[in-house]
Design a protein around this motif. Sequence first.
Motif, PDB file in Angstrom:
ATOM      1  N   LYS A   1      22.180  62.207 -31.548  1.00  0.00           N
ATOM      2  CA  LYS A   1      23.565  62.602 -31.311  1.00  0.00           C
ATOM      3  C   LYS A   1      24.531  61.587 -31.911  1.00  0.00           C
ATOM      4  O   LYS A   1      25.600  61.952 -32.432  1.00  0.00           O
ATOM      5  CB  LYS A   1      23.820  62.772 -29.815  1.00  0.00           C
ATOM      6  CG  LYS A   1      22.968  63.845 -29.152  1.00  0.00           C
ATOM      7  CD  LYS A   1      23.163  65.210 -29.794  1.00  0.00           C
ATOM      8  CE  LYS A   1      22.198  66.246 -29.238  1.00  0.00           C
ATOM      9  NZ  LYS A   1      22.266  66.422 -27.788  1.00  0.00           N
TER      10      LYS A   1
ATOM     11  N   LEU B   1      31.655  66.566 -30.164  1.00  0.00           N
ATOM     12  CA  LEU B   1      30.867  65.339 -30.098  1.00  0.00           C
ATOM     13  C   LEU B   1      31.550  64.209 -30.853  1.00  0.00           C
ATOM     14  O   LEU B   1      31.250  63.033 -30.613  1.00  0.00           O
ATOM     15  CB  LEU B   1      29.474  65.603 -30.695  1.00  0.00           C
ATOM     16  CG  LEU B   1      28.407  64.531 -30.555  1.00  0.00           C
ATOM     17  CD1 LEU B   1      28.038  64.331 -29.089  1.00  0.00           C
ATOM     18  CD2 LEU B   1      27.159  64.915 -31.361  1.00  0.00           C
TER      19      LEU B   1
ATOM     20  N   ASP C   1      29.118  66.812 -25.530  1.00  0.00           N
ATOM     21  CA  ASP C   1      27.913  67.237 -26.240  1.00  0.00           C
ATOM     22  C   ASP C   1      27.683  68.713 -25.931  1.00  0.00           C
ATOM     23  O   ASP C   1      27.616  69.108 -24.758  1.00  0.00           O
ATOM     24  CB  ASP C   1      26.740  66.387 -25.752  1.00  0.00           C
ATOM     25  CG  ASP C   1      25.418  66.724 -26.417  1.00  0.00           C
ATOM     26  OD1 ASP C   1      25.346  67.713 -27.179  1.00  0.00           O
ATOM     27  OD2 ASP C   1      24.442  65.983 -26.161  1.00  0.00           O
TER      28      ASP C   1
END
Length: 283
Positions: free
Chosen positions: A12, A77, A102
């Motif tokens: 991520k 994000l 997220d």
Amino acid sequence: MTEAVDVDRALKSKHRVMWGLGNYPAVATEVIPELGPVVAAAGGVRAGDRVLDIAAGSGNVAIPAAALGAQVVATDLTPELFDAGRKMAADADVELEWREADAEDLPFEDGEFDVVLSCVGVMFAPHHQRAADELVRVCKEGGRIAVLSWTPTGFIGEMFKAMKPYAPAPPPGSQPPPLWGEESHVRELFGDRVRDLTARREVLQVSRFRDPEDFRDFFKENYGPTIAVYRNIAGDDAKVEALDRDLVDLARKYSAGGDSSAGGDSPGMDWEYLLVTGVRSTS
């Protein structure tokens, strides 16, 4: 379990950095501005609706939805994109909330939103089922869903195929973004939790670029995934030249008007997308 969490966090973090490269707001406003209102309309956004835009970027959908009188939360994000979004919202004289989030782990309660939207956004979350589960979870029963994604066989899907040989290997478990552009895939992701699901393929006519080389250079400078691929092959002149050619060849293949650098209208390109709409099923 800890190792898996660490791997996911690293992935991520990499995605956040990638989308912060270049100037994605320029892509949203100069190349695909028509898509935001399309998604807002497909979601049936009305004044007073509580609306969530997932992977909103700089607000390509969120701002048009807010202009309809909805109470909009734009999430992404990569919060670095929000500064441009706030400015565009101010210019449009609308207010909305911006939240870092997220898509695979949204910080909202079950059924919190009347409408959940995403425009070429949620498709880039690496784990499709997780993202779909969250998208459905935060939509109230009877609430509306609209998701627009590039198709695997359209221009952007072909562009990702062209870049794949030059990109690092994807992490285990991650899925290609354009799969969200396959109706069967989206139906499988949503299952019976979304009723009245419709999916239609449409085409965005893009005339932003003077010629195929202009497209390549614009994406090399502004589009995070393309910048990341070029960084991966930096120092290998042969690969850089090969990717340069591949992107130009692809743009030429999709250009309707040929090279217009000598004057006249810009050559148009047809970029195919899948627009999926549905209603959150009741328990």
